[in-house]
Design an enzyme around this catalytic site. Structure first.
Site, PDB file in Angstrom:
ATOM      1  CG  HIS A 268       2.931  -0.398   4.049  1.00  0.00           C
ATOM      2  ND1 HIS A 268       3.604  -1.071   3.074  1.00  0.00           N
ATOM      3  CD2 HIS A 268       3.193   0.932   3.829  1.00  0.00           C
ATOM      4  CE1 HIS A 268       4.248  -0.206   2.298  1.00  0.00           C
ATOM      5  NE2 HIS A 268       4.018   1.021   2.739  1.00  0.00           N
ATOM      6  CG  HIS A 307       1.687  -7.169  -2.818  1.00  0.00           C
ATOM      7  ND1 HIS A 307       1.626  -6.239  -3.818  1.00  0.00           N
ATOM      8  CD2 HIS A 307       2.636  -6.755  -1.954  1.00  0.00           C
ATOM      9  CE1 HIS A 307       2.515  -5.296  -3.575  1.00  0.00           C
ATOM     10  NE2 HIS A 307       3.137  -5.575  -2.451  1.00  0.00           N
ATOM     11  CG  ASP A 363       6.192  -7.670   5.172  1.00  0.00           C
ATOM     12  OD1 ASP A 363       7.354  -7.254   5.267  1.00  0.00           O
ATOM     13  OD2 ASP A 363       5.242  -6.968   4.808  1.00  0.00           O
TER      14      ASP A 363
HETATM   15  N1  CMC Z   1      -5.490 -13.374   4.464  1.00  0.00           N
HETATM   16  C1  CMC Z   1      -6.766 -13.735   4.171  1.00  0.00           C
HETATM   17  N2  CMC Z   1      -7.513 -13.148   3.220  1.00  0.00           N
HETATM   18  C2  CMC Z   1      -6.967 -12.140   2.554  1.00  0.00           C
HETATM   19  C3  CMC Z   1      -5.636 -11.700   2.776  1.00  0.00           C
HETATM   20  C4  CMC Z   1      -4.903 -12.368   3.773  1.00  0.00           C
HETATM   21  N3  CMC Z   1      -3.655 -12.005   4.044  1.00  0.00           N
HETATM   22  N4  CMC Z   1      -5.358 -10.681   1.956  1.00  0.00           N
HETATM   23  C5  CMC Z   1      -6.452 -10.477   1.218  1.00  0.00           C
HETATM   24  N5  CMC Z   1      -7.428 -11.357   1.573  1.00  0.00           N
HETATM   25  C6  CMC Z   1      -8.743 -11.508   0.957  1.00  0.00           C
HETATM   26  C7  CMC Z   1      -9.686 -10.394   1.404  1.00  0.00           C
HETATM   27  O1  CMC Z   1     -10.420 -10.772   2.552  1.00  0.00           O
HETATM   28  C8  CMC Z   1     -10.549 -10.245   0.180  1.00  0.00           C
HETATM   29  O2  CMC Z   1     -11.468 -11.313   0.151  1.00  0.00           O
HETATM   30  P1  CMC Z   1     -12.992 -11.052  -0.372  1.00  0.00           P
HETATM   31  O3  CMC Z   1     -12.838 -10.746  -1.836  1.00  0.00           O
HETATM   32  O4  CMC Z   1     -13.708 -12.307  -0.066  1.00  0.00           O
HETATM   33  O5  CMC Z   1     -13.502  -9.867   0.396  1.00  0.00           O
HETATM   34  C9  CMC Z   1      -9.593 -10.475  -0.984  1.00  0.00           C
HETATM   35  O6  CMC Z   1      -8.577 -11.327  -0.445  1.00  0.00           O
HETATM   36  C10 CMC Z   1      -8.957  -9.190  -1.529  1.00  0.00           C
HETATM   37  O7  CMC Z   1      -8.353  -8.514  -0.424  1.00  0.00           O
HETATM   38  P2  CMC Z   1      -8.248  -6.948  -0.288  1.00  0.00           P
HETATM   39  O8  CMC Z   1      -8.127  -6.593   1.159  1.00  0.00           O
HETATM   40  O9  CMC Z   1      -9.345  -6.287  -1.077  1.00  0.00           O
HETATM   41  O10 CMC Z   1      -6.866  -6.691  -1.053  1.00  0.00           O
HETATM   42  P3  CMC Z   1      -5.979  -5.391  -0.960  1.00  0.00           P
HETATM   43  O11 CMC Z   1      -5.246  -5.291  -2.226  1.00  0.00           O
HETATM   44  O12 CMC Z   1      -6.786  -4.204  -0.549  1.00  0.00           O
HETATM   45  O13 CMC Z   1      -4.990  -5.696   0.266  1.00  0.00           O
HETATM   46  C11 CMC Z   1      -3.128  -6.385   1.512  1.00  0.00           C
HETATM   47  C12 CMC Z   1      -3.669  -6.036   0.118  1.00  0.00           C
HETATM   48  C13 CMC Z   1      -1.618  -6.601   1.437  1.00  0.00           C
HETATM   49  C14 CMC Z   1      -3.394  -5.196   2.467  1.00  0.00           C
HETATM   50  C15 CMC Z   1      -3.833  -7.650   2.036  1.00  0.00           C
HETATM   51  O14 CMC Z   1      -3.549  -8.743   1.181  1.00  0.00           O
HETATM   52  C16 CMC Z   1      -3.456  -7.998   3.474  1.00  0.00           C
HETATM   53  O15 CMC Z   1      -4.063  -7.471   4.406  1.00  0.00           O
HETATM   54  N6  CMC Z   1      -2.433  -8.878   3.688  1.00  0.00           N
HETATM   55  C17 CMC Z   1      -1.955  -9.179   5.026  1.00  0.00           C
HETATM   56  C18 CMC Z   1      -1.020  -8.089   5.489  1.00  0.00           C
HETATM   57  C19 CMC Z   1       0.319  -8.152   4.783  1.00  0.00           C
HETATM   58  O16 CMC Z   1       0.928  -9.196   4.682  1.00  0.00           O
HETATM   59  N7  CMC Z   1       0.780  -6.974   4.350  1.00  0.00           N
HETATM   60  C20 CMC Z   1       2.101  -6.847   3.696  1.00  0.00           C
HETATM   61  C21 CMC Z   1       1.977  -6.494   2.265  1.00  0.00           C
HETATM   62  S1  CMC Z   1       3.514  -6.642   1.349  1.00  0.00           S
HETATM   63  C22 CMC Z   1       4.635  -5.544   2.037  1.00  0.00           C
HETATM   64  C23 CMC Z   1       4.177  -4.142   2.140  1.00  0.00           C
HETATM   65  O17 CMC Z   1       3.294  -3.649   1.480  1.00  0.00           O
HETATM   66  O18 CMC Z   1       4.788  -3.459   2.934  1.00  0.00           O
END
Ligand code: CMC
Length: 436
Positions: A268, A307, A363
């Site tokens: 987050h 996201h 971020d």
């Molecule tokens: N790098 C590599 N792969 C990723 C990333 C990433 N940053 N984010 C998602 N994926 C992949 C994930 O491995 C999955 O692949 P597969 O379908 O093969 O399993 C697919 O994309 C969907 O990911 P998810 O984890 O199911 O998506 P989510 O909606 O649950 O997670 C997220 C959203 C923001 C937690 C995630 O994208 C992430 O961990 N990003 C990196 C951390 C980040 O930058 N967070 C800040 C978010 S914006 C500001 C805020 O919220 O405060």
């Protein structure tokens, strides 16, 4: 009307149920009537992580994640970032309309009256170890505020809510700046109400022996724009936490401390700190392809990318990227920007990221600006939390006035043991080695 319902057919019983469509959703409680027999509890919906569940109706922030649109109270984020100050936007989030000139003047004055913190709160902050994480200090100090203002417990009184709103928006930069100075072993700088919100914050952070720090106007404006961009983001993890805690009518200080705790997580708001660590780890542009392969092999995440809601470029990231160029005209250019731009270029061209619709989020670039301004990474998430307090307060107010809302209490699908009897201690085998 037939076109505002759909029919669920239960093949177990042969019964059909007409279910009302409410603003594009089905009410989960309508599923409860679907039973196999009168003893059956009824059907529930199962949605871990709220992938497809609206938890409230809200008039504060609108996001269209597929088209990369963000609006506060209907105003596009791009226009607010260009024409407004952070306190103007905070007013908009809280009161639903942009203030007139006189309303803004009064609002700024009122917030300024609440910037000072109690000396005993300062003593609490003194107790933290010098290397305590700034978010840990912020979360704990926000929670501690609750003990200074017992009147805040009366959350159903609009006057009480208004006073806590002013206290929180006024005091959070002071707490953040004191946390920063504490970690450096520097004496605290008290608020100076002659200065604007952001300029006062910068004065409390960086004033040394001079009587008043004259903030560079480009940097002060850049920080104000960053505050605007972070002020609200509808039902994200932190805001959902705020609403959950506040739904029990806990006071706003502890509710906001809980929301800030959620925000601190690396998935987050804590991601801004992680992005800088990642860029440090990558080191040079030449190392980017290997890093991308590492991520694609599932050995880590590209922090600042992806996201839950945006499946397109995060509009905040675009504004931040532009703001970075303004900031670098004043500070030295942060060489990490070049690594970040190249990383973005390679990732947006790679099938792994394209297929999953992973774009830079808020971020990805914010930490690069913060670092150029002189902040250490441990301060980045605190800078996210300061303006988000305004959004949390708007959501708190909306929750308490919403007749649909009750104490937040999800259901579960129980998958544990059926009833069993306690056996004597010498006959037990204990948990299997891997259980937590
Ligand atoms: N790098 C590599 N792969 C990723 C990333 C990433 N940053 N984010 C998602 N994926 C992949 C994930 O491995 C999955 O692949 P597969 O379908 O093969 O399993 C697919 O994309 C969907 O990911 P998810 O984890 O199911 O998506 P989510 O909606 O649950 O997670 C997220 C959203 C923001 C937690 C995630 O994208 C992430 O961990 N990003 C990196 C951390 C980040 O930058 N967070 C800040 C978010 S914006 C500001 C805020 O919220 O405060």
């Amino acid at each position: 009307m037939a076109d505002e319902t759909f029919t669920i057919h239960d093949h177990r019983t042969g019964k059909s149920y007409d279910t009302r469509i409410f603003k594009g959703t089905v009410r989960a409680m309508d599923l409860r009537q679907i039973k196999t027999d009168p003893e059956d509890f009824g059907t529930m919906s199962y949605d871990p992580a709220f992938m497809n569940t609206a938890s409230c109706q809200s008039a504060i922030t609108f996001i269209d994640g597929d088209r990369g649109i963000l609006r506060y109270r209907g105003y596009p984020i791009e226009q607010l970032a260009e024409h407004c100050s952070f306190l103007e936007v905070a007013y908009l989030l809280l009161y639903g309309e942009l203030p007139t000139e006189s309303q803004l003047k009064e609002w700024v004055r009122e917030v300024a009256l609440h910037t000072m913190i109690h000396e005993n709160l300062k003593k609490i902050m003194d107790g933290f170890h010098h290397d305590a994480h700034r978010m840990g200090i912020l979360v704990s100090t926000l929670a501690a505020l609750s003990t200074f203002y017992p009147d805040a417990k009366n959350v159903l009184d609009p006057q009480v809510r208004r006073l806590q709103t002013l206290r929180l928006i006024g005091k959070v930069p002071t707490i953040a700046a004191f946390a920063y100075r504490h970690s450096l072993g520097l004496p605290y700088v008290y608020p100076d109400n002659d200065l604007g919100y952001t300029e006062n914050f910068m004065n409390m952070l960086w004033r040394m022996s001079e009587p008043k720090l004259v903030a560079n106007p480009v940097l002060a404006r850049a920080l104000d724009v960053l505050f605007i961009l972070h002020a609200d983001h509808e039902q994200n993890c932190g805001t959902n936490t705020l609403r959950t805690v506040a739904s029990a009518h806990a006071d706003p200080f502890v509710a906001i401390a809980a929301a800030a705790a959620a925000l601190s997580g690396p998935l987050h708001g804590g991601a801004n700190e992680e992005v800088l660590k990642m860029l440090d780890e990558i080191g040079t542009k030449e190392n980017i392809p290997a890093f991308i392969e590492h991520v694609k092999a599932g050995k880590g995440r590209l922090m600042g990318f992806g996201h839950r809601v945006y499946k397109n470029y995060d509009p905040r990231a675009r504004i931040i990227k532009r703001t970075a160029e303004e900031v670098f005209k004043v500070t030295q250019r942060n060489p990490k920007l070049d690594i970040a731009i190249e990383l973005e270029r390679i990732a947006l061209d790679d099938e792994y990221f394209v297929k999953r619709k992973l774009y830079p989020n808020v971020d990805f670039y914010s930490g690069i600006i913060y670092q150029a301004m002189g902040f250490k990474p441990e301060m980045f998430t605190v800078l996210f939390a300061i303006p988000r307090v305004a959004g949390w307060l708007a959501q708190w107010q909306e929750l308490l006035l919403d007749p649909d809302q009750k104490i937040s209490r999800p259901r579960q699908i129980y998958i544990g043991h059926d009833k069993r009897d306690v056996i004597p201690i010498d006959k037990r085998t204990g948990p299997k080695a891997t259980s937590a």
